[in-house]
Structure formats: C-alpha cells, structure tokens
Design a protein around this motif. Sequence first.
Motif, short mmCIF file in Angstrom:
data_model
loop_
_atom_site.label_atom_id
_atom_site.label_comp_id
_atom_site.label_asym_id
_atom_site.label_seq_id
_atom_site.Cartn_x
_atom_site.Cartn_y
_atom_site.Cartn_z
N ARG A 1 4.30 6.69 3.02
CA ARG A 1 4.61 5.34 3.51
C ARG A 1 4.35 4.31 2.43
NH1 ARG A 1 6.99 5.30 8.73
NH2 ARG A 1 6.69 7.44 9.41
N ARG B 1 -4.49 7.09 -0.62
CA ARG B 1 -3.97 5.72 -0.59
C ARG B 1 -4.13 5.11 -1.98
NH1 ARG B 1 -6.80 2.59 4.29
NH2 ARG B 1 -5.19 1.11 3.78
N ALA C 1 -3.66 1.18 -3.61
CA ALA C 1 -3.39 -0.22 -3.32
C ALA C 1 -2.69 -0.87 -4.52
CB ALA C 1 -4.69 -0.95 -3.01
N GLU D 1 0.82 5.22 0.70
CA GLU D 1 -0.02 6.16 1.44
C GLU D 1 0.67 7.51 1.62
OE1 GLU D 1 -2.38 4.04 4.86
OE2 GLU D 1 -0.30 3.29 4.86
N LEU E 1 0.12 10.70 4.11
CA LEU E 1 -0.57 10.98 5.36
C LEU E 1 -0.37 12.45 5.73
CD1 LEU E 1 0.68 7.80 7.25
CD2 LEU E 1 -1.54 8.12 6.14
N ASP F 1 3.82 0.31 2.44
CA ASP F 1 3.60 -0.82 3.36
C ASP F 1 3.97 -0.45 4.79
OD1 ASP F 1 2.76 -2.32 1.19
OD2 ASP F 1 4.73 -3.19 0.85
N MET G 1 0.84 -1.19 0.00
CA MET G 1 0.00 0.00 0.00
C MET G 1 0.88 1.25 0.00
SD MET G 1 -3.24 1.08 0.21
CE MET G 1 -4.13 -0.31 0.90
N SER H 1 -4.15 13.57 2.24
CA SER H 1 -3.97 12.13 2.47
C SER H 1 -4.60 11.36 1.32
CB SER H 1 -4.62 11.71 3.79
OG SER H 1 -4.02 12.37 4.89
#
Length: 198
Positions: free
Chosen positions: A60, A24, A26, A3, A5, A62, A1, A22
């Motif tokens: 980030r 995400r 996948a 991301e 944040l 994972d 993943m 933010s």
Amino acid sequence: MLEALALGHAYAPGVPALREVSIRVAPGEVVGLSGPSGIGKTTLGRLLAGRLRPQAGSVRLDGQPLPERGFRPVQYLAQHPVLDMNPRWRVARVLAEAGRPDPALAARLGIDPAWEGRYPHELSGGQLQRVSLVRALGPRTRFLVADEISAPLDAIAQADLWRLLLALCAERGLGILAISHDAALLARIASRRVTLGG
C-alpha cells in the motif's frame, strides 16, 4: 507511507521465498534491511516496487494499492543496473525511457554527457548506478528501494554515491529502503534497521 502487509510470495509451489512479512517506510525515512542470503530481501524489494505481484498480503502507498500501469512512484534500484537496461540501446535512450532526465540532476550526479553515446556495457558499475539514479529520480518518485546498490563499488565510490543519494532524498522527502549485507553501511545511512528472518 509505503507499507507491506503480511506479504507472501513463492517462485515455485510449496517453496516460499517470503512469508508474512510486514514493513513500513515513511517519507524522508531511510530504513535499512538486512538478513542472510536467500531470506527474501530482493523479493521483498521487488514486491514493494511493483515489479512482482504478491501472492499473499498487499503493498500500500498512503493506504492505496500501487498503480499497476504507468509510472510507479516506488522505484527499484538493482545491484547490477546493467541487467535493467537494454544492451542494444545507447545510454541516451536508456535515460529517455523514463522521460527526459533533469539536466541539473544529471550534472549533480556527475553524469558526463559523453556517456550518452555509449552502450551500458561500456560504463563502469559506478557510472551505471548514477545513470540508474537519474532515471529513477523523476519528479513523481516518492520512494526508492536500493538493493545492494553500492556492493560492487570501492569504498570511495560507495561513500560518494550514498552521500549524493541521501542529500537528494532529504531535500525531496523521499523514503528509502536500503537493502544490504553491510552492517557498517546501514549503521551510517539508516535511521532504523529491520532484519528479515531475525
């Protein structure tokens, strides 16, 4: 993943280019990112790929920070790929910069071996994007940030480029953040859409 944040970034003091964003992505997912010009879409893309360091928040992969050195598993594809290439290098050296390209992948993307002896300015926009793709799609690449990559192309070249890219990413389970002003394009290629500033 992959991301982001609460990312924040400013190019000048007191003038934020991005504020508390933010998002995400996948593995295997195509997320479309739109928003008005100047809202920070390219800045977000460059932060996600590790080309900029966030001044607030974090990126980030994972759950871990992106590596600061060596190969980055998140690759950034620019609207004008010639700006990411040394104009004094022939295409063969441009390709070799990221490691020896996979000959099968190069053939699938329609890379003509004759291009390798040319300089970047001697190739068309569509040809340069294919060179960029071969360079970005190394065996350790896990995510792509595609920033308006087909905007300069005609409709046929645009459709061809995305057909190839989506097929490759589906086969390899790569995630894509597709940045575009083209709502119709994002409706066709993205499984989910996010509007920055919306």
